[in-house]
Scaffold this motif. Structure first.
Motif, PDB file in Angstrom:
ATOM      1  N   THR A 100      13.393  59.645  92.669  1.00  0.00           N
ATOM      2  CA  THR A 100      14.173  59.126  91.553  1.00  0.00           C
ATOM      3  C   THR A 100      13.230  58.991  90.371  1.00  0.00           C
ATOM      4  O   THR A 100      12.222  58.287  90.471  1.00  0.00           O
ATOM      5  N   LEU A 101      13.546  59.682  89.289  1.00  0.00           N
ATOM      6  CA  LEU A 101      12.688  59.642  88.094  1.00  0.00           C
ATOM      7  C   LEU A 101      13.291  58.712  87.043  1.00  0.00           C
ATOM      8  O   LEU A 101      14.495  58.741  86.815  1.00  0.00           O
ATOM      9  N   ARG A 102      12.441  57.920  86.431  1.00  0.00           N
ATOM     10  CA  ARG A 102      12.917  57.016  85.369  1.00  0.00           C
ATOM     11  C   ARG A 102      12.285  57.349  84.032  1.00  0.00           C
ATOM     12  O   ARG A 102      12.498  56.660  83.044  1.00  0.00           O
ATOM     13  N   PHE A 103      11.479  58.430  84.015  1.00  0.00           N
ATOM     14  CA  PHE A 103      10.838  58.882  82.768  1.00  0.00           C
ATOM     15  C   PHE A 103      11.118  60.369  82.609  1.00  0.00           C
ATOM     16  O   PHE A 103      10.689  61.176  83.448  1.00  0.00           O
ATOM     17  N   PHE A 104      11.855  60.714  81.554  1.00  0.00           N
ATOM     18  CA  PHE A 104      12.306  62.099  81.357  1.00  0.00           C
ATOM     19  C   PHE A 104      11.681  62.727  80.125  1.00  0.00           C
ATOM     20  O   PHE A 104      11.353  62.052  79.145  1.00  0.00           O
ATOM     21  N   PRO A 187      18.021  65.652  78.677  1.00  0.00           N
ATOM     22  CA  PRO A 187      18.923  66.569  77.968  1.00  0.00           C
ATOM     23  C   PRO A 187      20.380  66.490  78.426  1.00  0.00           C
ATOM     24  O   PRO A 187      21.290  66.771  77.652  1.00  0.00           O
ATOM     25  N   TYR A 188      20.591  66.081  79.687  1.00  0.00           N
ATOM     26  CA  TYR A 188      21.970  65.988  80.190  1.00  0.00           C
ATOM     27  C   TYR A 188      22.220  64.672  80.900  1.00  0.00           C
ATOM     28  O   TYR A 188      21.324  64.156  81.589  1.00  0.00           O
ATOM     29  N   LEU A 189      23.448  64.196  80.748  1.00  0.00           N
ATOM     30  CA  LEU A 189      23.931  63.112  81.597  1.00  0.00           C
ATOM     31  C   LEU A 189      25.109  63.689  82.365  1.00  0.00           C
ATOM     32  O   LEU A 189      26.001  64.309  81.760  1.00  0.00           O
ATOM     33  N   ILE A 190      25.066  63.538  83.679  1.00  0.00           N
ATOM     34  CA  ILE A 190      26.229  63.958  84.473  1.00  0.00           C
ATOM     35  C   ILE A 190      26.912  62.690  84.974  1.00  0.00           C
ATOM     36  O   ILE A 190      26.275  61.856  85.630  1.00  0.00           O
ATOM     37  N   LEU A 191      28.177  62.537  84.631  1.00  0.00           N
ATOM     38  CA  LEU A 191      28.948  61.397  85.128  1.00  0.00           C
ATOM     39  C   LEU A 191      29.930  61.918  86.161  1.00  0.00           C
ATOM     40  O   LEU A 191      30.759  62.782  85.853  1.00  0.00           O
ATOM     41  N   VAL A 192      29.795  61.423  87.381  1.00  0.00           N
ATOM     42  CA  VAL A 192      30.681  61.873  88.461  1.00  0.00           C
ATOM     43  C   VAL A 192      31.801  60.854  88.603  1.00  0.00           C
ATOM     44  O   VAL A 192      31.542  59.665  88.814  1.00  0.00           O
ATOM     45  N   PHE A 193      33.018  61.328  88.477  1.00  0.00           N
ATOM     46  CA  PHE A 193      34.186  60.454  88.663  1.00  0.00           C
ATOM     47  C   PHE A 193      34.901  60.835  89.947  1.00  0.00           C
ATOM     48  O   PHE A 193      35.050  62.027  90.245  1.00  0.00           O
ATOM     49  N   LYS A 194      35.335  59.814  90.691  1.00  0.00           N
ATOM     50  CA  LYS A 194      36.181  60.116  91.861  1.00  0.00           C
ATOM     51  C   LYS A 194      37.626  59.910  91.433  1.00  0.00           C
ATOM     52  O   LYS A 194      37.949  58.950  90.721  1.00  0.00           O
ATOM     53  N   TYR A 228      16.621  71.328  94.098  1.00  0.00           N
ATOM     54  CA  TYR A 228      16.333  72.718  94.484  1.00  0.00           C
ATOM     55  C   TYR A 228      16.105  73.581  93.254  1.00  0.00           C
ATOM     56  O   TYR A 228      15.271  74.499  93.269  1.00  0.00           O
ATOM     57  N   ALA A 229      16.808  73.254  92.154  1.00  0.00           N
ATOM     58  CA  ALA A 229      16.663  74.038  90.920  1.00  0.00           C
ATOM     59  C   ALA A 229      15.356  73.716  90.192  1.00  0.00           C
ATOM     60  O   ALA A 229      14.993  74.406  89.238  1.00  0.00           O
ATOM     61  N   GLY A 230      14.684  72.655  90.616  1.00  0.00           N
ATOM     62  CA  GLY A 230      13.412  72.298  89.974  1.00  0.00           C
ATOM     63  C   GLY A 230      13.560  71.258  88.888  1.00  0.00           C
ATOM     64  O   GLY A 230      12.666  71.086  88.046  1.00  0.00           O
ATOM     65  N   LEU A 231      14.686  70.569  88.895  1.00  0.00           N
ATOM     66  CA  LEU A 231      14.901  69.503  87.902  1.00  0.00           C
ATOM     67  C   LEU A 231      14.816  68.147  88.605  1.00  0.00           C
ATOM     68  O   LEU A 231      14.671  68.102  89.830  1.00  0.00           O
ATOM     69  N   VAL A 232      14.913  67.087  87.811  1.00  0.00           N
ATOM     70  CA  VAL A 232      14.877  65.746  88.415  1.00  0.00           C
ATOM     71  C   VAL A 232      16.059  64.927  87.914  1.00  0.00           C
ATOM     72  O   VAL A 232      16.672  65.251  86.886  1.00  0.00           O
ATOM     73  N   THR A 233      16.333  63.853  88.647  1.00  0.00           N
ATOM     74  CA  THR A 233      17.436  62.976  88.248  1.00  0.00           C
ATOM     75  C   THR A 233      17.169  61.542  88.680  1.00  0.00           C
ATOM     76  O   THR A 233      16.154  61.252  89.331  1.00  0.00           O
ATOM     77  N   LEU A 234      18.067  60.680  88.273  1.00  0.00           N
ATOM     78  CA  LEU A 234      18.023  59.275  88.672  1.00  0.00           C
ATOM     79  C   LEU A 234      19.430  58.925  89.131  1.00  0.00           C
ATOM     80  O   LEU A 234      20.385  59.042  88.352  1.00  0.00           O
ATOM     81  N   THR A 235      19.558  58.556  90.400  1.00  0.00           N
ATOM     82  CA  THR A 235      20.875  58.178  90.930  1.00  0.00           C
ATOM     83  C   THR A 235      21.193  56.790  90.414  1.00  0.00           C
ATOM     84  O   THR A 235      20.449  55.858  90.702  1.00  0.00           O
ATOM     85  N   SER A 236      22.262  56.636  89.649  1.00  0.00           N
ATOM     86  CA  SER A 236      22.581  55.275  89.200  1.00  0.00           C
ATOM     87  C   SER A 236      24.079  55.006  89.264  1.00  0.00           C
ATOM     88  O   SER A 236      24.905  55.898  89.105  1.00  0.00           O
ATOM     89  N   THR A 237      24.362  53.744  89.566  1.00  0.00           N
ATOM     90  CA  THR A 237      25.750  53.286  89.653  1.00  0.00           C
ATOM     91  C   THR A 237      25.866  52.096  88.692  1.00  0.00           C
ATOM     92  O   THR A 237      25.841  50.957  89.149  1.00  0.00           O
ATOM     93  N   LYS A 256      37.623  57.027  88.679  1.00  0.00           N
ATOM     94  CA  LYS A 256      36.693  55.885  88.684  1.00  0.00           C
ATOM     95  C   LYS A 256      35.278  56.434  88.707  1.00  0.00           C
ATOM     96  O   LYS A 256      34.979  57.353  89.477  1.00  0.00           O
ATOM     97  N   LEU A 257      34.418  55.823  87.901  1.00  0.00           N
ATOM     98  CA  LEU A 257      33.030  56.299  87.838  1.00  0.00           C
ATOM     99  C   LEU A 257      32.327  56.072  89.182  1.00  0.00           C
ATOM    100  O   LEU A 257      32.339  54.963  89.711  1.00  0.00           O
ATOM    101  N   ALA A 258      31.745  57.140  89.710  1.00  0.00           N
ATOM    102  CA  ALA A 258      30.990  57.014  90.970  1.00  0.00           C
ATOM    103  C   ALA A 258      29.490  56.950  90.665  1.00  0.00           C
ATOM    104  O   ALA A 258      28.811  56.025  91.086  1.00  0.00           O
ATOM    105  N   LEU A 259      28.984  57.926  89.940  1.00  0.00           N
ATOM    106  CA  LEU A 259      27.548  57.972  89.637  1.00  0.00           C
ATOM    107  C   LEU A 259      27.295  58.426  88.215  1.00  0.00           C
ATOM    108  O   LEU A 259      28.081  59.201  87.658  1.00  0.00           O
ATOM    109  N   LEU A 260      26.194  57.960  87.676  1.00  0.00           N
ATOM    110  CA  LEU A 260      25.716  58.437  86.366  1.00  0.00           C
ATOM    111  C   LEU A 260      24.316  58.986  86.600  1.00  0.00           C
ATOM    112  O   LEU A 260      23.423  58.255  87.045  1.00  0.00           O
ATOM    113  N   LEU A 261      24.139  60.278  86.305  1.00  0.00           N
ATOM    114  CA  LEU A 261      22.837  60.901  86.580  1.00  0.00           C
ATOM    115  C   LEU A 261      22.255  61.568  85.337  1.00  0.00           C
ATOM    116  O   LEU A 261      22.822  62.554  84.857  1.00  0.00           O
ATOM    117  N   PRO A 262      21.142  61.038  84.824  1.00  0.00           N
ATOM    118  CA  PRO A 262      20.425  61.803  83.798  1.00  0.00           C
ATOM    119  C   PRO A 262      19.753  62.980  84.501  1.00  0.00           C
ATOM    120  O   PRO A 262      19.270  62.839  85.627  1.00  0.00           O
TER     121      PRO A 262
END
Ligand SMILES: Cc1cc2nc3c(=O)[nH]c(=O)nc-3n(C[C@H](O)[C@H](O)[C@H](O)COP(=O)(O)O)c2cc1C
Length: 288
Positions: A100-104, A187-194, A228-237, A256-262
């Protein structure tokens, strides 16, 4: 009178004590079992649609998937055991390198890579093939700033009073706090909604069986694909941010928001806590 009771007590006190202790134990156990069963019932209630929910479906007699759904041959090539071992180990190494990375870094990432990662997440299994997920990808700086504001404001309250002392103490070694600069740096935020239920073209609801579990599996694939793609993220709820973020992004009520991932590259000077993972012997039970 007392002189009659005292010899009785002194003679039989251990029987009386055992009887009282047994009574207390039986009462406690039956109460606990009742509450365990209640928990189980609640769990089942969440997953098995109620009669009322069933009525929401457009046509009770028709399955959600086509009735005449074709069943086709499964294309498969069996690997050798040596190949299997190699691949299993290769995947372990990839998974084990994930942190889990906190510095991007703010370096741009090709958008098509992100799309492909989400395509992978969308291959997850889902209850009755309902695919109850939606991935919102944000690269717009203004929207990222708004998201950061919402999250930091809520997190400030979370850390100050909602999370409680023990939670904040447990987080201290990870050095997390309410400030989330990565929400605007990455550069990206991915918001996963269920999607707790689907909405059919005629406006009626479609039941999404096991939507929580299905989306969690999709998130696992998403995180692995990022790695696998060589990027990093931070799993956050982010606690208590779901409704505000849903409204900001114009998402409907059934989501409903499940996860927010930079998502992005790590900052050059990024650090991670030196955590240890449980060894296999602590997480595996084999019954041969
Ligand atoms: C459901 C979930 C929620 C999390 N929420 C946060 C969070 O809000 N902020 C954060 O910095 N890390 C969060 N994490 C990351 C965990 O702290 C991290 O996974 C854990 O410390 C293990 O580190 P690793 O991912 O590097 O193996 C979350 C992880 C999970 C699975």
């Amino acid at each position: 009178m007392i002189s009659e009771i005292l010899p009785f007590w002194s003679k039989y006190w251990h029987y009386i004590l055992i009887t009282v202790a047994t009574y207390v134990y039986v009462m406690w156990k039956s109460g606990k079992m009742k509450s365990d069963l209640q928990d189980y019932d609640n769990e089942m209630e969440r997953e098995i649609p109620s009669e009322e929910a069933e009525k929401c479906a457009s046509n009770e007699e028709e399955p959600a998937l086509p009735k005449d759904l074709q069943h086709i041959p499964y294309k498969y090539q069996r690997p050798s055991e040596a190949e299997m071992r190699k691949k299993a180990n290769e995947f372990f190494e990839i998974a084990n390198a994930r942190r889990t990375l906190r510095f991007f870094s703010s370096d741009p990432v090709p958008k098509d890579v992100i799309r492909e990662i989400i395509r992978a997440a969308g291959t997850a299994p889902s209850g009755a093939h309902t695919e109850p997920w939606i991935f919102v990808v944000i690269s717009d700086p203004a929207t990222k700033t708004q998201i950061r504001e919402i999250v930091e404001n809520e997190e400030e309250i979370n850390y100050r009073k909602r999370m409680g002392k023990k939670w904040t103490i447990d987080l201290q070694p990870l050095k997390t706090n309410s400030m989330k600069p990565y929400l605007t740096t990455a550069p990206y935020l991915i918001l996963v909604f269920k999607q707790t239920y689907g909405i059919l073209p005629n406006g009626t609801r479609k039941i999404h069986y096991y939507n929580e579990m299905s989306v969690s599996i999709a998130c696992g694939i998403l995180i692995s694909a990022i790695q696998y793609a060589g990027l990093v993220t931070l799993t956050s709820t982010p606690l208590n941010c779901g409704p505000a973020l849903r409204l900001l992004l114009g998402r409907p009520n059934n989501e409903k928001l499940a996860l927010l991932l930079p998502v992005g590259y790590p900052a050059e000077d990024a650090t991670v806590p030196a955590l240890e993972r449980k060894p296999l012997s602590d997480i595996l039970v084999e019954i041969d």
